[in-house]
Design a protein around this motif. Structure first.
Motif, PDB file in Angstrom:
ATOM      1  N   LYS A  28       0.920  -1.356   0.003  1.00 21.21           N
ATOM      2  CA  LYS A  28       0.040   0.029  -0.050  1.00 21.21           C
ATOM      3  C   LYS A  28       1.001   1.204  -0.142  1.00 21.21           C
ATOM      4  O   LYS A  28       1.764   1.382   0.659  1.00 21.21           O
ATOM      5  CB  LYS A  28      -0.824   0.071   1.185  1.00 21.21           C
ATOM      6  N   PRO A 169      -4.700  -0.143  -2.790  1.00 19.74           N
ATOM      7  CA  PRO A 169      -3.131  -0.116  -2.859  1.00 19.74           C
ATOM      8  C   PRO A 169      -2.623   1.393  -2.718  1.00 19.74           C
ATOM      9  O   PRO A 169      -1.779   1.645  -2.532  1.00 19.74           O
ATOM     10  CB  PRO A 169      -2.751  -0.718  -4.041  1.00 19.74           C
ATOM     11  N   GLU A 193      -0.005   0.879  10.112  1.00 19.74           N
ATOM     12  CA  GLU A 193       0.373  -0.191   9.191  1.00 19.74           C
ATOM     13  C   GLU A 193       0.994  -1.152   9.382  1.00 19.74           C
ATOM     14  O   GLU A 193       1.073  -2.386   9.378  1.00 19.74           O
ATOM     15  CB  GLU A 193       0.404   0.199   7.552  1.00 19.74           C
ATOM     16  N   ALA A 200       3.628  -1.047   4.090  1.00 14.82           N
ATOM     17  CA  ALA A 200       3.009   0.309   3.512  1.00 14.82           C
ATOM     18  C   ALA A 200       4.166   1.249   3.109  1.00 14.82           C
ATOM     19  O   ALA A 200       5.464   1.292   4.031  1.00 14.82           O
ATOM     20  CB  ALA A 200       2.016   0.735   4.338  1.00 14.82           C
TER      21      ALA A 200
END
Length: 502
Positions: A28, A169, A193, A200
């Motif tokens: 992401k 994403p 995250e 991420a």
């Protein structure tokens, strides 16, 4: 004809490809979007051919992979900070932005109120959003930010702020203006995250300055002029040069913050950052869309002059201090630019001087000159019937429609009736009709008057007109001109001695 120096299609293709390459490095990507997401007038002016909505169209292309988080600083809501190009406060701009994003089928995840301390106006705004079904998060200021990395990357730092649940994403983090907390929100998300075990990453999408053209290129200097109130200064990215022996341009705030951001990312992830310079962090490819450098230079010089007028007017209104004004003057001198290098300036001033010599009422001398796309200059003056903007618009569309000057587009009886309504029934102390009122009268007349209809159909021909006014226009007049596609500058002169009724 307007010269083109930028290929918007090539830019969007190059930009989307590059963003996807960066996305593929992570599960992401939190992408900080600087500048205006929609209606980037500055980019359009300095890059002739640039699509002012290029960023939103780029996101539309990536819409299946992207969602949006909007940040707004609670203090900006509390002091009713105004977005200059639309003339609306930041809280209203957030709602406008949500509507615009939805029109492009883009998912708005939530709004984040940053540095929230229970400010009453911010609290009311949160209630308003939540009652319309918008998710709202509040982030508090972190003590020691941004220098105390250990405190920031801890339960008492980022851990105090809530995690924003995201599913796509690409998470675009945008805001109405600078200082809204986009970077802090991205890094806050990175912290959560990684605690959740997600890989991420963070990148920055900032159109200006353009990293792969020279430091003193007028395009980059135009960025300094645009952010003169923020005291942004372009600099060579010494981190980038040291690592890659490659010259790149960035600006002072990013260079100052880079070592801290790099340490924060490394503290969060527990490994060395992939970024060795602020330029590495960016994904901007706008420089690769330039097709004619001379056209870009000329347009950028004109933008600097335009910004100089704007700065002087804001100083006159008490919105800027003298330090900002002096910095703007230095930028003008750096490129040896004069105010009169803007074509519409001299004709407007000269006409006003002629009128002033004939008139005893100094308040009535207001002139605006339009430099048409074909090079012709058309003027309009204020009168007891209408203001200078209205007169210049009518005069210009008459020229475009080849209508003789002596033929009236609007019946004097109609205008006088509107004026009577305005002054006697609505009790306005300003009797002259403004551009909005005159355009409504024109649109109604176009239904029954073929000549008015012919002129009305030429309004689109005012797009890209460059205008100059000998007095400062009010917000309503500026908005009307902007909606017609006209770029206007003003001399820093009030139209009258009145403090409120102008």
């Amino acid at each position: 004809m307007k010269k083109i120096g930028f290929d918007p299609q090539k830019y969007i293709e190059e930009q989307s490809k590059y963003i996807l390459e960066r996305v593929n490095k992570f599960d992401k990507l939190y992408l900080e979007f600087g500048g205006k997401l929609i209606g980037d007038k500055h980019a359009k002016r300095v890059l002739p051919g640039f699509d002012e909505d290029a960023k939103i169209k780029l996101l539309y292309k990536l819409r299946e992979k992207a969602e949006i988080v909007i940040c707004v600083y609670a203090g900006d809501i509390e002091r009713n900070k105004i977005r200059g190009d639309f003339g609306i406060p930041y809280d209203m701009d957030v709602m406008k932005l949500i509507d615009d994003l939805r029109e492009y089928e883009l998912e708005v995840n939530s709004v984040v109120i940053t540095r929230y301390e229970g400010q009453p106006s911010a609290k009311r705004f949160i209630t308003k959003l939540e009652r319309r079904g918008i998710k709202v998060y509040t982030h508090v200021a972190i003590e020691g930010y941004p220098s105390d990395v250990d405190a920031i990357v801890s339960e008492e730092g980022y851990g105090k702020n809530p995690y924003i649940a995201t599913t796509k994403p690409i998470v675009v983090v945008t805001a109405p203006g600078p200082g809204s907390g986009k970077l802090a929100t991205c890094l806050n998300q990175l912290y959560h995250e990684h605690r959740l075990g997600n890989a991420a990453g963070y990148s920055k999408f900032e159109t200006f300055p353009v990293w792969n053209i020279s430091l003193k290129h007028p395009l980059n200097i135009a960025y300094e002029a645009a952010t003169v109130d923020l005291k942004d200064v372009n600099m060579l990215d010494y981190f980038h040069f040291e690592k890659y022996n490659e010259v790149a341009v960035n600006y002072n705030r990013d260079l100052e913050m880079f070592p801290v951001i790099k340490r924060i990312i490394e503290k969060i992830t527990g490994k060395e950052s992939m970024y060795q310079s602020p330029t590495d962090m960016g994904v901007n490819r706008v420089g690769f869309g330039i097709t004619d450098d001379e056209v870009i230079k000329d347009a950028s010089r004109q933008e600097i002059i335009r910004r100089s007028f704007s700065t002087e007017c804001d100083f006159k209104k008490g919105l800027l201090d003298e330090e900002v004004l002096n910095r703007m003057r230095i930028i003008m001198e750096e490129l040896a630019l004069k105010k009169t290098d803007r074509v519409a300036v001299l004709p407007a001033r000269q006409y006003a001087e002629r009128l002033k010599a004939k008139s005893e009422n100094q308040d009535s001398v207001s002139v605006i000159a339009f430099e048409m796309p074909d090079g012709r200059v058309i003027t309009g003056r204020s009168s007891c019937l209408m203001d200078s903007c209205s007169a210049a618009i009518l005069n210009s569309i008459k020229v475009l429609a080849n209508i003789a000057d002596e033929i009236p587009l609007l019946s004097p009886a109609v205008l006088e009736t509107i004026q009577k309504l305005k002054t006697e029934d609505l009790h306005s102390r300003v009797s002259a009709l403004n551009a909005n009122e005159v355009l409504i009268a024109l649109s109604i007349s176009a239904v029954i008057n073929p000549t008015a209809k012919l002129a009305y159909e030429k309004l689109s021909g005012l797009k890209d007109v460059q205008a100059h006014s000998t007095v400062m226009l009010n917000n309503e007049a500026e908005q009307i001109l902007r909606q017609l596609g006209i770029d206007v500058t003003c001399d820093p002169v009030y139209p009258s001695e009145n403090l409120y009724y102008v």
